[in-house]
Design a protein around this motif. Structure first.
Motif, PDB file in Angstrom:
ATOM      1  N   ARG A  64       0.822  -1.292  -0.256  1.00  0.00           N
ATOM      2  CA  ARG A  64       0.037   0.019  -0.089  1.00  0.00           C
ATOM      3  C   ARG A  64       0.868   1.098  -0.244  1.00  0.00           C
ATOM      4  O   ARG A  64       0.584   2.385  -0.803  1.00  0.00           O
ATOM      5  N   LEU A 104       2.597   1.561  -3.334  1.00  0.00           N
ATOM      6  CA  LEU A 104       1.647   2.115  -4.562  1.00  0.00           C
ATOM      7  C   LEU A 104       1.405   3.630  -4.219  1.00  0.00           C
ATOM      8  O   LEU A 104       1.047   4.293  -5.166  1.00  0.00           O
ATOM      9  N   GLY A 105       1.131   3.778  -2.898  1.00  0.00           N
ATOM     10  CA  GLY A 105       0.783   5.292  -2.615  1.00  0.00           C
ATOM     11  C   GLY A 105       1.758   6.191  -3.178  1.00  0.00           C
ATOM     12  O   GLY A 105       1.591   7.196  -3.620  1.00  0.00           O
ATOM     13  N   LEU A 111       1.732   6.733  -6.851  1.00  0.00           N
ATOM     14  CA  LEU A 111       0.367   7.808  -7.009  1.00  0.00           C
ATOM     15  C   LEU A 111       0.816   9.343  -6.589  1.00  0.00           C
ATOM     16  O   LEU A 111       0.350  10.194  -7.203  1.00  0.00           O
ATOM     17  N   HIS A 115       4.285   7.850 -11.952  1.00  0.00           N
ATOM     18  CA  HIS A 115       2.953   7.562 -12.582  1.00  0.00           C
ATOM     19  C   HIS A 115       3.079   6.761 -13.773  1.00  0.00           C
ATOM     20  O   HIS A 115       2.229   5.817 -13.846  1.00  0.00           O
ATOM     21  N   TRP A 116       4.125   6.587 -14.351  1.00  0.00           N
ATOM     22  CA  TRP A 116       4.232   5.736 -15.656  1.00  0.00           C
ATOM     23  C   TRP A 116       4.331   4.070 -14.984  1.00  0.00           C
ATOM     24  O   TRP A 116       4.109   3.217 -15.921  1.00  0.00           O
ATOM     25  N   LYS A 117       4.806   3.926 -13.891  1.00  0.00           N
ATOM     26  CA  LYS A 117       4.869   2.692 -13.254  1.00  0.00           C
ATOM     27  C   LYS A 117       3.579   2.333 -12.585  1.00  0.00           C
ATOM     28  O   LYS A 117       3.767   1.068 -12.159  1.00  0.00           O
ATOM     29  N   PHE A 118       2.550   3.080 -12.583  1.00  0.00           N
ATOM     30  CA  PHE A 118       1.449   2.760 -11.907  1.00  0.00           C
ATOM     31  C   PHE A 118       0.338   2.304 -13.036  1.00  0.00           C
ATOM     32  O   PHE A 118       0.409   3.136 -14.274  1.00  0.00           O
ATOM     33  N   PRO A 156      -3.740   0.925 -12.951  1.00  0.00           N
ATOM     34  CA  PRO A 156      -4.789   0.616 -12.304  1.00  0.00           C
ATOM     35  C   PRO A 156      -5.242  -0.871 -11.888  1.00  0.00           C
ATOM     36  O   PRO A 156      -5.607  -1.251 -10.952  1.00  0.00           O
ATOM     37  N   ILE A 158      -4.023  -2.607  -8.648  1.00  0.00           N
ATOM     38  CA  ILE A 158      -4.949  -2.448  -7.533  1.00  0.00           C
ATOM     39  C   ILE A 158      -5.894  -3.772  -7.836  1.00  0.00           C
ATOM     40  O   ILE A 158      -6.444  -4.325  -6.486  1.00  0.00           O
ATOM     41  N   ASP A 159      -6.510  -4.048  -8.915  1.00  0.00           N
ATOM     42  CA  ASP A 159      -7.315  -5.154  -9.035  1.00  0.00           C
ATOM     43  C   ASP A 159      -6.468  -6.279  -8.519  1.00  0.00           C
ATOM     44  O   ASP A 159      -7.065  -7.335  -7.919  1.00  0.00           O
ATOM     45  N   ARG A 218      -4.117  -6.608  -6.309  1.00  0.00           N
ATOM     46  CA  ARG A 218      -3.904  -6.288  -4.805  1.00  0.00           C
ATOM     47  C   ARG A 218      -5.220  -6.690  -4.005  1.00  0.00           C
ATOM     48  O   ARG A 218      -5.238  -7.265  -3.137  1.00  0.00           O
ATOM     49  N   LEU A 219      -6.478  -6.568  -4.580  1.00  0.00           N
ATOM     50  CA  LEU A 219      -7.716  -7.055  -4.005  1.00  0.00           C
ATOM     51  C   LEU A 219      -7.638  -8.449  -3.987  1.00  0.00           C
ATOM     52  O   LEU A 219      -8.590  -9.310  -3.255  1.00  0.00           O
TER      53      LEU A 219
END
Lengths: 293, 293
Positions: A198, A201-202, A205, A211-214, A216, A219-220, A222-223
């Motif tokens: 967390r 990833l934070g 963000l 940002h280019w390493k993130f 969405p 998070i899918d 991670r869930l």
């Protein structure tokens, strides 16, 4: 000649109080949920000692790989394959740049595996991996690997359960063959905690340069954290063999993870007892030719 | 965030008194035999200053390549190709390990070209080279290259003179196409003196840990030194273009050659004016998802 950086094992250095190899190795009865991601198995020093050990290990790793490469020029078929698997942000990229990065680019074969292309999906799952194996003398690095085919594909149901089952055996056979042909296979799972992920990833963000390493989709995934941990456990149970064992490396402390992977690579190379190949020409004769030229 | 290592041009550092790029570039009327292999064009400092500049340039090079890679993840097609040519022992290997080695292995595509295989000989001479071009975002390195096909092949008469003639034009067309498609092509000849080569070959003969780097054929090539120099001159005359110029880098001092090539790569990357790609997702929304996970 100066002191030989390929000289003695790093594990004899102060700060290491035990060889981490057996401590990190996945043996019978191993349980992933008992591993502390904050741990530093075998290392008694602090971060500053770890960074120092990492720097001195870097030149040793480069020196040993050069010997492996030299041996290959004389026909030695040996090579090393580092397989890296982990949850997102666990630090695979840092291992590649800070550990593998010490080795001459000429001696490294890096291959990153993302979602398979249409062409790759038309072949067996090992097809694309075979094409990226290191040459003799090289250190190969798989940044993700054929294990994605029993991890994300299992968690997301991207393949039938019977097919996933088949793959564990196929992987063991494949790796056995690699080992028989002279490849030392070092399989590493970098193990971070869900809380640490967390944080990381934070950070991605919060920083526009990250940002280019993130994605969405991170998070899918991670869930489904618990499902992934279970998929790793099954993969360890089914594919950690005597010939090609898994190592679970606590990775909440990046410096430790890098140092531990470096140590596993150093040990793999040390166990090869590499020496410089003998000249396949008459040295005195070539000296004369050179003098006359 | 700390100071940005991708910040300002290294050439503004003390010790450089001029940008080496125009000094090393092969333009109209260039004569190889007027270049001093002991020279350090543009650099006023001494070896110790050179090593310091090299170390600080290393982190800048890594940082700029990371930006290039990041840009590629957002669709930017640009990449860099470093072509290295030289007489034996001139230091190609040192450029790869000490300059290119600073870049993340993930961002480098290294390709060494030796005598063509039977399969390669069945194709046009550019076939094997095309297959080794870097991906978008990467720094490609050719350790020897398609220029061998107009250098050793010319000197040794391994191809018909009409075929050699055809190749100069084919190379120019090929490189023009690379440039049009977003590749910055940096072609470097490391230039040592014949005496310096004798020293270095002698060192390889004197040291058992260097014997594997020595090949009696190196002396055969040395005996044709003047023919090679002439073949390089013709290659420069025919293939040093505005879009893909040659650079002749004095290489008797290894530290200077490394620094100069690093500087050429830094300049190539700086001229791209790279910035971090913007997020293609809603940052606030992802922060919420993360917090809830």
């Amino acid at each position: 000649m100066g002191p030989d950086p390929a000289g003695g094992p790093v594990s004899r250095q102060k700060s290491w109080n035990a060889d981490p190899e057996p401590l990190l190795r996945v043996g019978p009865g191993f349980r992933l949920d008992t591993v502390d991601p904050d741990g530093t198995p075998g290392f008694a020093g602090r971060k500053i000692d770890g960074l120092e050990a990492l720097a001195s290990g870097a030149s040793r790793l480069a020196a040993l790989q050069e010997r492996l490469w030299a041996a290959a020029t004389a026909g030695d078929q040996r090579r090393v394959l580092l397989v890296l698997q982990a949850m997102d942000t666990a630090g695979k990229g840092g291992i590649v740049s800070h550990v593998v990065g010490a080795v001459d680019p000429n001696g490294v074969h890096y291959a990153g595996f993302t979602a398979p292309t249409a062409e790759e999906r038309e072949h067996d799952f090992l097809w694309r991996v075979e094409r990226q194996l290191p040459d003799a003398g090289q250190l190969g690095v798989f940044d993700r690997s054929h294990y994605e085919d029993v991890l994300i594909q299992r968690v997301r149901g991207l393949a039938e359960p019977t097919e996933i089952e088949r793959r564990y055996g196929a992987i063991v056979d494949f790796e056995d063959r690699l080992v028989e042909q002279g490849t030392t296979v070092v399989k590493v799972m970098l193990h971070i905690s869900k809380d640490e992920q967390r944080e990381r990833l934070g950070d991605r963000l919060d920083r526009p340069d990250k940002h280019w390493k993130f994605n969405p989709a991170d998070i899918d995934e991670r869930l489904r954290w618990d499902e992934y941990q279970e998929a790793y456990q099954v993969a360890f149970d089914r594919t950690s063999t005597e010939q090609a064992p898994w190592y679970v490396v606590p990775a909440n402390r990046k410096w430790y993870a890098r140092l531990a992977v470096q140590q596993l690579l150093l040990r793999a190379l040390e166990d090869m007892h590499l020496s410089w190949p003998a000249a396949d020409f008459d040295v005195a004769e070539q000296r004369q030719r050179l003098a006359a030229s």
